[in-house]
Design an enzyme around this catalytic site. Structure first.
Site, PDB file in Angstrom:
ATOM      1  N   LYS A 121       0.725  -1.455   0.041  1.00  0.00           N
ATOM      2  CA  LYS A 121       0.113   0.091   0.009  1.00  0.00           C
ATOM      3  C   LYS A 121       0.935   1.290  -0.020  1.00  0.00           C
ATOM      4  O   LYS A 121       0.645   2.167  -0.793  1.00  0.00           O
ATOM      5  CB  LYS A 121      -0.813  -0.041   1.170  1.00  0.00           C
ATOM      6  CG  LYS A 121      -1.729   1.179   1.560  1.00  0.00           C
ATOM      7  CD  LYS A 121      -1.104   2.176   2.317  1.00  0.00           C
ATOM      8  CE  LYS A 121      -1.927   3.666   2.321  1.00  0.00           C
ATOM      9  NZ  LYS A 121      -1.337   4.224   3.522  1.00  0.00           N
ATOM     10  N   ASP A 139      -6.043   1.004   0.785  1.00  0.00           N
ATOM     11  CA  ASP A 139      -6.204   0.991   1.973  1.00  0.00           C
ATOM     12  C   ASP A 139      -7.632   0.759   2.534  1.00  0.00           C
ATOM     13  O   ASP A 139      -8.234   0.303   1.871  1.00  0.00           O
ATOM     14  CB  ASP A 139      -5.630   2.548   2.614  1.00  0.00           C
ATOM     15  CG  ASP A 139      -6.617   3.567   2.096  1.00  0.00           C
ATOM     16  OD1 ASP A 139      -7.801   3.263   2.053  1.00  0.00           O
ATOM     17  OD2 ASP A 139      -6.330   4.614   2.096  1.00  0.00           O
TER      18      ASP A 139
END
Length: 220
Positions: A121, A139
Site C-alpha cells: 500500500k 487502504d
DNA sequence: ATCCCGAGGG
DNA sequence: CCCTCTGGAT
C-alpha cells in the site's frame, strides 16, 4: 446497473466535483512523504500532521534519521499508533535508503517494498504521488468504498481490489481515483455508519441500492 | 467496542 | 491464513 456503467458514473461524478483531489498528509519532498505514509498506518492523517513538523525539523533527510535510534524517534511519534514498530521501521528505512538507493526514494514498487515499514500500500502511494505512476494503493477506505459502490465484486483482499480497479479504471484516472475513494470514505462513506443521507453518489451505489433503494410504499 | 490512508512475522 | 504492534477518537 452494469459494472462498466458504475465505473463511468464514478469517474464522471468525481472528475467534475473533485478534479483536484490529493493527499491530506503534509510534506515537502519525497522523503518526507515516505516518512508520513509509513506513519499513517492505522492512524488518521490529522494526527500524523501533528507530529511530522517536529519530526521533519529533527530529521530533514535520510542521513540524520539513519544516524539516530528508534528510541529517539519514538519520542517524536509516541502519539501515533504502533510507535515502537514505526520508530524501528523509520530508522531502518533511512539506513537502507542510503545503503542501497543512494538516499533517493525509489520509483518502482518492487524496490520500495524492500524498505522496512513499506508494504504494498505504501509503495503504491509513493509510486503514484511522487512518480505519477498509475498505481492504486488500497487502504482500508479504498477497500471498503470500492466494495460498497460496487466497483469491485467479491474482492476479499486488498490485492484483489487493486487489480480490479486498475483493470477497469481509465489509466489516467487511477492516480486521482485513489484520492477520490479515500476522501469519500473518510468523510461520507464511513466504516461504521455511512452517511448515505448526505451522500451525493447514491444513484450509482450498489450498497445504497441494496439497502435503501427499495421503492417506498406510500401509506394510505 | 470499533475504527484510523498497514506491515511484519509465524 | 493467522497474530501482534497498540495511541487516540468516536
Amino acid at each position: 446497473m452494469l459494472k462498466k456503467d458504475r465505473y463511468k458514473a464514478f469517474v464522471d461524478y468525481f472528475s467534475t466535483h473533485n478534479p483536484d483531489a490529493e493527499t491530506e498528509l503534509h510534506y515537502s519532498n519525497p522523503f518526507e512523504l515516505l516518512v508520513a505514509v509509513i506513519l499513517s498506518a492505522q492512524c488518521t492523517d490529522k494526527r500524523i500532521n501533528q507530529v511530522t513538523p517536529a519530526l521533519f525539523t529533527r530529521f530533514p533527510e535520510p542521513e540524520s534519521l539513519a544516524a539516530s535510534t528508534p528510541e529517539e524517534v519514538f519520542t517524536y511519534i509516541r502519539s501515533v499508533s504502533y510507535p515502537n514498530n514505526k520508530a524501528k521501521h523509520l530508522v531502518g528505512m533511512a539506513q537502507k535508503l542510503l545503503a542501497e538507493f543512494d538516499g533517493v526514494v525509489p520509483e518502482q514498487v518492487e524496490d520500495l517494498v524492500k524498505l522496512p515499514g513499506v508494504g504494498r500500500k505504501t509503495a503504491n502511494v509513493i509510486s503514484s504521488v511522487v512518480y505519477d505512476k498509475p498505481a492504486m494503493a488500497v487502504d482500508t477506505h479504498v477497500f471498503r468504498v470500492s466494495n460498497r459502490l460496487g466497483l469491485t465484486s467479491r474482492a476479499t483482499t486488498p490485492l484483489a481490489v487493486e487489480k480490479q480497479l486498475v483493470k477497469h479504471l481509465p489509466e489516467e484516472t487511477i492516480k486521482i481515483a485513489h484520492h477520490w475513494l479515500i476522501l469519500h470514505g473518510r468523510y461520507i462513506c464511513l466504516a461504521r455508519r455511512p452517511k448515505c443521507e448526505i451522500c451525493p453518489i447514491t444513484y450509482f451505489c450498489q450498497y445504497f441500492g441494496k439497502n435503501f433503494g427499495k421503492p417506498v410504499i406510500e401509506k394510505a
